[in-house]
Design a protein around this motif. Structure first.
Motif, PDB file in Angstrom:
ATOM      1  N   ALA A  69       0.723  -1.027   0.315  1.00 58.18           N
ATOM      2  CA  ALA A  69      -0.291   0.028   0.001  1.00 58.18           C
ATOM      3  C   ALA A  69       0.948   1.264   0.111  1.00 58.18           C
ATOM      4  N   LYS A  70       1.812   0.966   0.551  1.00 58.77           N
ATOM      5  CA  LYS A  70       2.810   2.099   0.614  1.00 58.77           C
ATOM      6  C   LYS A  70       4.317   2.594  -0.002  1.00 58.77           C
ATOM      7  N   TRP A  71       4.540   1.416  -0.404  1.00 60.87           N
ATOM      8  CA  TRP A  71       5.991   1.558  -1.114  1.00 60.87           C
ATOM      9  C   TRP A  71       6.507   1.708  -2.032  1.00 60.87           C
ATOM     10  N   PRO A  72       5.869   1.392  -2.873  1.00 57.79           N
ATOM     11  CA  PRO A  72       5.045   1.538  -4.422  1.00 57.79           C
ATOM     12  C   PRO A  72       5.985   2.504  -4.706  1.00 57.79           C
ATOM     13  N   ASP A  73       4.886   3.599  -4.251  1.00 59.29           N
ATOM     14  CA  ASP A  73       5.265   4.618  -4.400  1.00 59.29           C
ATOM     15  C   ASP A  73       6.690   5.741  -3.980  1.00 59.29           C
ATOM     16  N   ALA A  76       9.576   4.782  -5.665  1.00 61.49           N
ATOM     17  CA  ALA A  76       9.212   5.738  -7.035  1.00 61.49           C
ATOM     18  C   ALA A  76       9.824   6.916  -6.899  1.00 61.49           C
ATOM     19  N   ARG A  77       9.675   7.466  -5.985  1.00 64.46           N
ATOM     20  CA  ARG A  77      10.218   8.968  -5.985  1.00 64.46           C
ATOM     21  C   ARG A  77      11.442   8.941  -4.584  1.00 64.46           C
ATOM     22  N   HIS A  78      11.862   8.400  -4.212  1.00 62.66           N
ATOM     23  CA  HIS A  78      13.097   8.021  -3.703  1.00 62.66           C
ATOM     24  C   HIS A  78      13.585   5.981  -3.561  1.00 62.66           C
ATOM     25  N   PRO A  79      14.559   6.491  -5.136  1.00 60.44           N
ATOM     26  CA  PRO A  79      15.108   5.108  -4.960  1.00 60.44           C
ATOM     27  C   PRO A  79      15.927   4.533  -4.690  1.00 60.44           C
ATOM     28  N   VAL A  98       9.732 -10.949  -1.775  1.00 62.58           N
ATOM     29  CA  VAL A  98      11.224 -10.667  -2.328  1.00 62.58           C
ATOM     30  C   VAL A  98      11.256  -9.500  -3.570  1.00 62.58           C
ATOM     31  N   ALA A  99       9.621  -9.167  -4.251  1.00 65.68           N
ATOM     32  CA  ALA A  99       9.209  -8.229  -5.146  1.00 65.68           C
ATOM     33  C   ALA A  99       9.950  -6.851  -4.165  1.00 65.68           C
ATOM     34  N   LEU A 100       9.274  -6.921  -3.295  1.00 64.81           N
ATOM     35  CA  LEU A 100       9.292  -5.574  -2.587  1.00 64.81           C
ATOM     36  C   LEU A 100      10.799  -5.543  -2.087  1.00 64.81           C
ATOM     37  N   CYS A 101      11.423  -6.330  -0.679  1.00 62.70           N
ATOM     38  CA  CYS A 101      12.302  -5.603   0.094  1.00 62.70           C
ATOM     39  C   CYS A 101      13.725  -6.378  -0.712  1.00 62.70           C
TER      40      CYS A 101
END
Length: 225
Positions: A69-73, A76-79, A98-101
């Protein structure tokens, strides 16, 4: 984000990093050897943004659903920000984690090893893995029993996973130092360099006893209103 939000986050970060550096120096360690992970579970995006602006680059979440809910955006702003899974991970959420972390601190059973091995086989940038140990014999917290740690580490190696270190949460309301020292000994016995241990109330003790990651929530985000 208000100026008050930003200044408060910066002040709390300065206090934590100063105390962390002092604790590390007492043990003859470099403060840079300890990664500060801001525990952002249940925190709003605005509070996370304030700490990112203050200089924090590592954040920890407990639940995959909240990460999604929070981290993809945010990423994207803070790679350059790194995300750590620090909560108990369901095997059926392993692929999403695995995809997120960038790191998963809660590997604690063979079924999760199987799920992670399958997910990481197709990952271009697999996360760093830590095995969580039930250091205080509290099964409700998750973690592999100390007696079962060698077998789980061997199983992970057999499945092609590299374990970077160990993680633990000592029991509440007791002196944490003996538990941190035990975790450090277990890691050394198995040739593991990483030690994910220490939270808001005891991160200084953890740093003195060899922590390479500390997971700090309220001391960085402040008390809830």
């Amino acid at each position: 984000m208000t100026h008050e939000d930003q200044s408060g986050a910066a002040a709390r970060l300065t206090e934590v990093t100063d105390r962390l550096a002092h604790a590390a120096s007492l043990a003859g360690r470099d403060a840079d050897a300890v990664t500060l992970i801001a525990v952002s579970k249940t925190q709003p995006v605005e509070a996370i943004e304030a700490l990112i602006a203050a200089g924090v680059r590592d954040f920890g979440e407990n639940r995959v659903q909240e990460m999604q809910a929070k981290w993809p955006d945010l990423r994207a702003r803070h790679p350059d920000v790194r995300l750590h899974c620090i909560g108990r991970l369901q095997s059926n959420k392993a692929a999403e984690a695995v995809a997120l972390c960038d790191a998963i601190h809660s590997v604690d059973r063979t079924s999760l090893v199987d799920a992670l091995a399958k997910a990481m086989a197709d990952s271009a940038s697999p996360p760093t893995l830590y095995v969580q140990v039930d250091i205080g014999e509290e099964p409700q917290k998750g973690g592999v029993a100390i007696a079962d740690l060698p077998a789980l580490l061997a199983y992970a190696k057999e499945k092609g996973l590299t374990i970077a270190g160990l993680m633990a949460v000592p029991p509440l309301d007791v002196e944490p130092a003996p538990y941190f020292a035990l975790l450090a000994k277990l890691a050394a016995d198995h040739g593991l360099a990483g030690l994910s241990m220490g939270m808001s109330g005891d991160y200084e003790t953890a740093a003195m006893l060899g922590a390479t990651c500390v997971r700090v929530g309220s001391a960085l985000f402040g008390a809830r209103g």
